[in-house]
Design a protein around this motif. Structure first.
Motif: not given
Length: 66
Positions: A9-11, A22-26
């Motif tokens: 994730x990038x916050x 906020x980016x959740x990376x899956x």
């Protein structure tokens, strides 16, 4: 930033501690991905960008100067 990290994730935070992004990376398949963050709505100033990995958190400064 150098090296390769498996970022989950990038916050991004302003200096008052308010989360502004906020980016959740899956990434299920383990391939490299590139993520672009649109900062056009950010005001000029200093921000903290937190990259969360499996084992740690990495915090970097981001300066927006318009």
């Amino acid at each position: 930033m150098s090296g390769l990290y498996e970022v989950s994730s990038i916050m991004s935070y302003d200096l008052l501690g308010k989360q502004v992004h906020n980016s959740n990376l899956n990434n299920q398949n383990g391939e490299s991905i590139r993520k672009t963050i649109d900062v056009s709505s950010f005001n000029s100033g200093l921000y903290l960008v937190k990259l969360k990995t499996k084992d740690s958190e990495i915090t970097k400064k981001l300066v927006i100067n318009r």
